[in-house]
Design a protein around this motif. Sequence first.
Motif, PDB file in Angstrom:
ATOM      1  N   LYS A 127      31.971  44.928  49.877  1.00 17.86           N
ATOM      2  CA  LYS A 127      32.073  46.078  50.390  1.00 17.86           C
ATOM      3  C   LYS A 127      32.815  46.876  49.234  1.00 17.86           C
ATOM      4  CE  LYS A 127      31.105  44.739  54.571  1.00 17.86           C
ATOM      5  NZ  LYS A 127      29.992  45.445  54.936  1.00 17.86           N
ATOM      6  N   SER A 128      33.587  46.353  48.179  1.00 16.35           N
ATOM      7  CA  SER A 128      34.242  47.318  47.272  1.00 16.35           C
ATOM      8  C   SER A 128      34.428  45.969  46.178  1.00 16.35           C
ATOM      9  CB  SER A 128      35.590  47.668  47.760  1.00 16.35           C
ATOM     10  OG  SER A 128      36.532  48.313  46.880  1.00 16.35           O
ATOM     11  N   GLY A 129      34.970  46.877  45.010  1.00 16.90           N
ATOM     12  CA  GLY A 129      35.239  45.955  43.853  1.00 16.90           C
ATOM     13  C   GLY A 129      36.606  45.860  43.639  1.00 16.90           C
ATOM     14  N   THR A 130      37.511  46.591  44.687  1.00 13.07           N
ATOM     15  CA  THR A 130      38.817  46.580  44.440  1.00 13.07           C
ATOM     16  C   THR A 130      39.635  45.591  45.475  1.00 13.07           C
ATOM     17  OG1 THR A 130      39.137  48.398  45.968  1.00 13.07           O
ATOM     18  CG2 THR A 130      38.905  49.061  43.789  1.00 13.07           C
ATOM     19  N   VAL A 131      39.127  44.236  45.408  1.00  9.81           N
ATOM     20  CA  VAL A 131      39.662  43.231  46.340  1.00  9.81           C
ATOM     21  C   VAL A 131      40.540  42.483  45.346  1.00  9.81           C
ATOM     22  CG1 VAL A 131      39.216  41.317  47.448  1.00  9.81           C
ATOM     23  CG2 VAL A 131      37.516  42.978  47.475  1.00  9.81           C
ATOM     24  N   LEU A 132      41.631  42.079  45.697  1.00 10.04           N
ATOM     25  CA  LEU A 132      42.564  41.177  44.940  1.00 10.04           C
ATOM     26  C   LEU A 132      42.994  39.915  45.673  1.00 10.04           C
ATOM     27  CD1 LEU A 132      45.311  43.997  44.523  1.00 10.04           C
ATOM     28  CD2 LEU A 132      43.683  43.389  42.894  1.00 10.04           C
ATOM     29  N   ASN A 133      42.880  38.786  44.864  1.00 13.17           N
ATOM     30  CA  ASN A 133      42.732  37.490  45.353  1.00 13.17           C
ATOM     31  C   ASN A 133      44.415  37.244  45.631  1.00 13.17           C
ATOM     32  OD1 ASN A 133      41.658  34.947  46.440  1.00 13.17           O
ATOM     33  ND2 ASN A 133      42.924  34.216  44.659  1.00 13.17           N
ATOM     34  N   GLY A 134      44.702  36.571  46.877  1.00 15.33           N
ATOM     35  CA  GLY A 134      45.917  36.131  46.931  1.00 15.33           C
ATOM     36  C   GLY A 134      46.103  34.663  47.452  1.00 15.33           C
ATOM     37  N   ALA A 135      45.025  33.808  47.501  1.00 14.69           N
ATOM     38  CA  ALA A 135      44.984  32.533  47.893  1.00 14.69           C
ATOM     39  C   ALA A 135      44.903  31.644  46.572  1.00 14.69           C
ATOM     40  CB  ALA A 135      43.851  32.115  48.925  1.00 14.69           C
ATOM     41  N   ASP A 136      46.026  31.119  46.214  1.00 14.71           N
ATOM     42  CA  ASP A 136      46.354  30.564  45.121  1.00 14.71           C
ATOM     43  C   ASP A 136      45.103  29.560  44.674  1.00 14.71           C
ATOM     44  OD1 ASP A 136      49.772  30.589  44.211  1.00 14.71           O
ATOM     45  OD2 ASP A 136      48.687  31.162  46.088  1.00 14.71           O
ATOM     46  N   PRO A 137      44.648  28.753  45.437  1.00 14.90           N
ATOM     47  CA  PRO A 137      43.441  27.522  45.147  1.00 14.90           C
ATOM     48  C   PRO A 137      42.228  28.346  44.842  1.00 14.90           C
ATOM     49  CG  PRO A 137      44.737  26.833  47.361  1.00 14.90           C
ATOM     50  CD  PRO A 137      45.141  28.324  46.976  1.00 14.90           C
ATOM     51  N   THR A 138      41.899  29.507  44.876  1.00 13.07           N
ATOM     52  CA  THR A 138      40.588  30.093  44.858  1.00 13.07           C
ATOM     53  C   THR A 138      40.774  31.039  43.690  1.00 13.07           C
ATOM     54  OG1 THR A 138      40.865  32.122  46.600  1.00 13.07           O
ATOM     55  CG2 THR A 138      39.964  30.004  47.280  1.00 13.07           C
ATOM     56  N   THR A 139      41.696  31.207  43.054  1.00 15.67           N
ATOM     57  CA  THR A 139      42.068  32.034  41.844  1.00 15.67           C
ATOM     58  C   THR A 139      40.791  32.116  40.833  1.00 15.67           C
ATOM     59  OG1 THR A 139      44.446  32.118  42.345  1.00 15.67           O
ATOM     60  CG2 THR A 139      43.616  33.273  40.309  1.00 15.67           C
ATOM     61  N   VAL A 140      40.517  31.225  40.166  1.00 14.01           N
ATOM     62  CA  VAL A 140      39.848  31.256  39.152  1.00 14.01           C
ATOM     63  C   VAL A 140      38.269  31.663  39.727  1.00 14.01           C
ATOM     64  CG1 VAL A 140      38.970  28.834  39.133  1.00 14.01           C
ATOM     65  CG2 VAL A 140      38.796  30.228  37.157  1.00 14.01           C
ATOM     66  N   TYR A 141      37.970  31.285  40.755  1.00 14.94           N
ATOM     67  CA  TYR A 141      36.657  31.378  41.504  1.00 14.94           C
ATOM     68  C   TYR A 141      36.406  32.825  41.942  1.00 14.94           C
ATOM     69  CZ  TYR A 141      37.004  26.289  41.113  1.00 14.94           C
ATOM     70  OH  TYR A 141      37.180  25.225  40.711  1.00 14.94           O
ATOM     71  N   ALA A 142      37.505  33.451  42.415  1.00 14.68           N
ATOM     72  CA  ALA A 142      37.547  34.818  42.843  1.00 14.68           C
ATOM     73  C   ALA A 142      37.298  35.827  41.537  1.00 14.68           C
ATOM     74  CB  ALA A 142      38.681  34.917  43.693  1.00 14.68           C
ATOM     75  N   LEU A 143      38.079  35.580  40.585  1.00 13.40           N
ATOM     76  CA  LEU A 143      37.829  36.283  39.597  1.00 13.40           C
ATOM     77  C   LEU A 143      36.440  36.245  38.976  1.00 13.40           C
ATOM     78  CD1 LEU A 143      41.512  35.494  37.587  1.00 13.40           C
ATOM     79  CD2 LEU A 143      40.681  37.683  38.652  1.00 13.40           C
ATOM     80  N   MET A 144      35.938  35.182  39.035  1.00  9.52           N
ATOM     81  CA  MET A 144      34.507  34.824  38.546  1.00  9.52           C
ATOM     82  C   MET A 144      33.527  35.731  39.750  1.00  9.52           C
ATOM     83  SD  MET A 144      34.228  30.866  37.187  1.00  9.52           S
ATOM     84  CE  MET A 144      35.062  30.370  35.733  1.00  9.52           C
ATOM     85  N   ALA A 145      34.000  35.543  40.693  1.00  7.05           N
ATOM     86  CA  ALA A 145      33.077  36.402  41.500  1.00  7.05           C
ATOM     87  C   ALA A 145      33.402  37.785  41.603  1.00  7.05           C
ATOM     88  CB  ALA A 145      33.384  35.921  43.107  1.00  7.05           C
TER      89      ALA A 145
END
Length: 290
Positions: A179-197
């Motif tokens: 939906k947008s590129g302005t998503v900020l991850n807040g779930a610690d265990p998925t951090t690196v994967y969220a940034l890669m995504a």
Amino acid sequence: MADLKGINLAMQTPFDGNGVIDFAVFEKLIDQYVEAGVHGLVLGAGTGQHPYLTEVECNRLYEVGAKRIAGRCNVICQTSALNMDEVIRRSQHAESVGAQALMILPPYFEGPSDDDGIFEFYRAVDAVVGTDIVGYNIPQATGISVSPQLLERLFQLKNFNYIKDSAGDFTVHQEFLQKSGTVLNGADPTTVYALMAGARGVIWGAANYMPTEAVELYDLVIGGKYEQALALWQRMLPSILFIWRAPYTPSVLRAAQLRGYGTGNVRRPLRKLSADQEALLRKSLEALDV
């Protein structure tokens, strides 16, 4: 629109032994985190024990924090409250002291939980502020899930430009990213994967005790150095898995204290870790110092 890319540290609120905010330590922490290279600081964050701070205390944090930061990184203020008028007051005060963005929970605790009700809540706030709104998806705490369909509607509002997603459901997180590129991850265990995504950045509680590593992780991912990023992630992961399952804020604050950031004190009704939890936390931190 503010650019909230990178590591937005969900900043702790340091207390003395009597549960009083220690503003001298607060200002020192700001300097430490800015020097570590964080891109933003979230004042009055959940990790900063926002539910147990008064409106007056939050306003003072915004004032002191924004002045100390002095443009060195982004200032994000959590202005959530149960009372609608209080949300607006807090938000307008944060704007007045220079906040680049306002992080606001949906109307949690027996407020409207349907899409139309949540949309109307944010529409009402959007109508009276001129600063970026960061919506906050944390259903495990609020009982309210922001659906991808609702998020698409919310992004049509003038100032609703970001969503912090702390749910930990990576499928939904990727739907948000569609939906947008302005998503900020807040779930610690998925951090690196969220940034890669493709997440624009993170609002990260664990960065309180490892700010330098958090910034390094972001830089490695953005630089396409995924193998090095995953190697660093393996050093970070033991403590991240511990804090995610343990009492979160007491664990983060104690870890921060052990690594030279803050007092480690919590405000009631939160409690410090038990002796067994403390031992497990210390063990989980060993990988960071290898």
